[in-house]
Design a protein around this motif. Structure first.
Motif, PDB file in Angstrom:
ATOM      1  N   SER A 115      72.870  35.066  90.592  1.00 24.58           N
ATOM      2  CA  SER A 115      72.454  33.772  91.132  1.00 24.58           C
ATOM      3  C   SER A 115      73.602  33.029  91.805  1.00 24.58           C
ATOM      4  N   PHE A 116      74.804  33.164  91.246  1.00 21.32           N
ATOM      5  CA  PHE A 116      75.892  32.268  91.658  1.00 21.32           C
ATOM      6  C   PHE A 116      77.021  32.941  92.434  1.00 21.32           C
ATOM      7  N   TYR A 117      77.054  34.240  92.491  1.00 22.05           N
ATOM      8  CA  TYR A 117      78.087  34.921  93.278  1.00 22.05           C
ATOM      9  C   TYR A 117      77.519  35.231  94.652  1.00 22.05           C
ATOM     10  N   LEU A 185      84.196  32.860  92.990  1.00 20.44           N
ATOM     11  CA  LEU A 185      83.783  32.635  91.598  1.00 20.44           C
ATOM     12  C   LEU A 185      84.983  32.762  90.669  1.00 20.44           C
ATOM     13  N   THR A 214      82.621  28.675  92.566  1.00 17.92           N
ATOM     14  CA  THR A 214      81.749  28.419  91.422  1.00 17.92           C
ATOM     15  C   THR A 214      82.511  28.720  90.137  1.00 17.92           C
ATOM     16  N   GLY A 216      82.098  29.780  86.179  1.00 18.62           N
ATOM     17  CA  GLY A 216      81.264  30.279  85.091  1.00 18.62           C
ATOM     18  C   GLY A 216      82.124  30.705  83.917  1.00 18.62           C
ATOM     19  N   ASP A 236      79.318  25.182  86.109  1.00 23.89           N
ATOM     20  CA  ASP A 236      78.127  25.631  86.841  1.00 23.89           C
ATOM     21  C   ASP A 236      77.194  26.453  85.966  1.00 23.89           C
ATOM     22  N   VAL A 258      72.761  26.448  82.506  1.00 25.92           N
ATOM     23  CA  VAL A 258      72.805  26.261  83.953  1.00 25.92           C
ATOM     24  C   VAL A 258      72.813  24.763  84.213  1.00 25.92           C
ATOM     25  N   PHE A 262      71.477  22.774  89.488  1.00 24.47           N
ATOM     26  CA  PHE A 262      70.907  24.068  89.884  1.00 24.47           C
ATOM     27  C   PHE A 262      69.611  24.348  89.132  1.00 24.47           C
ATOM     28  N   THR A 268      67.145  27.454  93.790  1.00 25.33           N
ATOM     29  CA  THR A 268      68.319  28.182  93.324  1.00 25.33           C
ATOM     30  C   THR A 268      67.930  29.638  93.111  1.00 25.33           C
ATOM     31  N   ARG A 270      67.387  33.366  91.894  1.00 24.01           N
ATOM     32  CA  ARG A 270      67.420  34.056  90.598  1.00 24.01           C
ATOM     33  C   ARG A 270      66.411  35.196  90.636  1.00 24.01           C
TER      34      ARG A 270
END
Length: 419
Positions: A115-117, A185, A214, A216, A236, A258, A262, A268, A270
C-alpha cells in the motif's frame, strides 16, 4: 529505587507492587516441581489463565449456534476483529479506527508495504537497520524484487559505528537526510530484536516525512512492552505480532495500524477482500470493492476467531493493569536486573542493550564473546527460561505482567552460585 543484593529487598518490592497479583493470572512451565523463572516473553508470552474459558465460550457458540455464531452468541463473529481495538488503541497510542487485527506479522508487513511503497521518479529506496529480524529483511528484499529492483541498490541498511552494537539516532537521521531525494520508505523495527534497542520513532518519522518518504515500523518487540503514540507521532503505518508481550499464543493474529489520513480514505491503495468491504454492502454479493473507512479496510479474509480469542482474553488483563503502569514497573524491574548482573563479573559478558531506560524495554541482551550457547543451555537446566541468538547473545526479558522482583533475584542467585 535503591537496589541491594539481598532477598529482602526483592520481597519488599513485590509486597509494594500493585501489579504483583497479575502473576497469578498466568500458567508457568514447571522444572523439578517448581515454576520456572520465565524471562522469555520477548519470544512467547505465557498463557493467561482466562484463555481456556474464552476458547471454550467460542467452542460452545460454534456447537450451539453453528453459522448463527456470526450474528449471535456471546461475541458475534462478524465483528470479532473489532473487539480488541479499544485496548490495542491504548497500547499503541492511536484512535480505534486506526487499528485492526488480522493475519500474522509478516503477511501484514507485505500487505502494508504494497500500500505504501510507491517507487517512482528516482525515489525508490527503502531504509532499515542493519541486522533487522530476518523476516523483515526477507520481506523488503522480495518487495523490491517484485518491482524489478536490485536489493543491493534499493535497500539502505544503517549499521552501528565501528566497534559498537547499537545505532545512534543522529546517524539514522543524517542518513535519511543524505538520501532524501531517492528515499521512498523508512522501515525500522520499533525495537531491535537482537540488541533490545528502542528506536526514536518520532524523530525517524519526522525525518522521513521531511525527506518526502513514508515511515513504517515493525513493533513486534514494542507492542505490550513499551507504550507508544503512533497517531501523535504521525507514523504512517505499523505492524506487530501478538504472541510476545501481548501473550496471545503461538501464531496468534497480528496487529495493524494505519494513520487515519490513509485509513479513512477509500482511495488509499490496498489488496482487498470480503472482510475489508463495507458491511452495508458486503452481503449484496456484488462486484466492486468498497473498503471500510478505517484500518479494517485492510482486512481480507474472515476473522480468525480461534486465532484471536486468546488475544482478547489477554487484553482484558492489559485493560486492568494499564500499559503505563506496566511500563513503570518494567523500568524498575529491568534496572534491578541490570544492577544485579553488574555484581557478576566472573561471567564475562557485556550488556549491549542501551543503559538509558528510555532507549530500551523489558529486554537486556547479554553478549558473550565465547561460550554463550553453553551458558544459555546451563541456564535452561537450572530452570531459567531465556533465549539465545547468534552471535553470542542471551536475551533476558522479565515481562512486568507476570515477572516479579523475586524472580529477578532468583535469577541472579542461580548465576551467582552455579556459574
Amino acid at each position: 529505587m535503591s537496589f541491594t543484593t539481598d532477598l529482602d529487598f526483592a520481597l519488599r518490592a513485590d509486597a509494594e507492587d500493585a501489579l504483583a497479583p497479575f502473576k497469578n493470572e498466568f500458567h508457568f512451565p514447571q522444572k523439578n516441581g517448581k515454576d520456572v523463572i520465565y524471562f522469555c516473553g520477548n519470544s512467547l508470552g505465557l498463557q493467561p489463565r482466562n484463555v481456556e474459558g474464552a476458547i471454550q465460550a467460542e467452542l460452545d457458540t460454534w456447537k450451539q449456534e453453528a453459522i448463527g455464531g456470526y450474528f449471535g452468541g456471546k461475541n458475534p463473529w462478524l465483528f470479532y476483529q473489532d473487539y480488541s481495538k479499544p485496548t490495542l488503541a491504548k497500547i499503541v497510542g492511536c484512535h480505534e479506527k486506526e487499528v485492526t487485527v488480522m493475519n500474522t506479522l509478516t503477511v501484514n508487513l507485505h500487505l502494508l508495504m504494497l500500500s505504501f511503497y510507491k517507487p517512482a521518479d528516482g525515489r525508490y529506496k527503502i531504509m532499515m537497520e542493519a541486522g533487522a529480524f530476518p523476516s523483515d529483511q526477507y520481506a523488503v528484499e522480495t518487495l523490491v524484487k517484485h518491482f524489478g529492483l536490485d536489493p543491493a541498490d534499493a535497500i539502505i541498511e544503517i549499521a552501528p559505528r565501528d566497534g559498537e552494537k547499537i545505532l545512534h539516532t543522529a546517524d539514522i537521521l543524517s542518513s535519511i537526510e543524505q538520501h532524501s531525494s531517492e528515499l521512498a520508505l523508512t522501515l525500522f523495527s520499533g525495537m531491535n530484536y537482537y540488541t533490545g534497542q528502542l528506536f526514536d520513532m518520532q524523530a525517524i518519522t519526522n525525518a522521513a516525512h521531511k525527506a518526502g518518504a513514508t515511515a513504517g515500523f515493525d513493533l513486534a518487540h514494542v507492542a505490550g512492552n513499551v507504550p507508544v503514540k503512533l497517531h501523535d507521532w504521525n507514523v504512517d503505518f505499523a505492524v506487530w505480532c501478538s504472541y510476545k508481550y501481548l501473550n496471545a499464543g503461538p501464531g496468534a493474529a497480528g496487529g495493524v495500524y494505519v494513520h487515519e489520513r490513509f485509513a479513512s480514505d477509500s482511495n488509499t491503495p490496498r489488496l482487498g477482500g470480503w472482510w475489508g468491504n463495507d458491511e452495508k454492502t458486503r452481503f449484496k454479493m456484488e462486484k466492486g470493492f468498497v473498503p471500510k473507512t478505517d484500518a479494517s479496510g485492510w482486512n481480507i479474509s474472515t476473522a480468525q476467531v480461534f486465532n484471536m480469542v486468546s488475544l482478547n482474553a489477554s487484553l482484558e488483563l492489559f485493560d486492568k493493569a494499564g500499559i503505563a503502569n506496566l511500563r513503570a514497573k518494567s523500568v524498575q524491574l529491568t534496572a534491578y536486573l541490570e544492577y544485579l548482573l553488574q555484581q557478576l563479573p566472573n561471567l564475562r559478558f557485556e550488556v549491549i542493550t542501551p543503559a538509558d531506560a528510555g532507549s530500551r524495554g523489558a529486554q537486556l541482551s547479554l553478549f558473550f564473546k565465547e561460550r554463550g550457547k553453553e551458558i544459555h543451555d546451563k541456564m535452561i537446566e537450572n530452570g531459567i527460561i531465556v533465549d539465545y541468538r547468534e552471535p553470542g547473545v542471551i536475551r533476558v526479558a522479565p515481562a512486568p505482567m507476570y515477572c516479579s522482583f523475586e524472580d529477578v533475584f532468583r535469577f541472579y542467585e542461580i548465576l551467582r552460585d552455579h556459574f
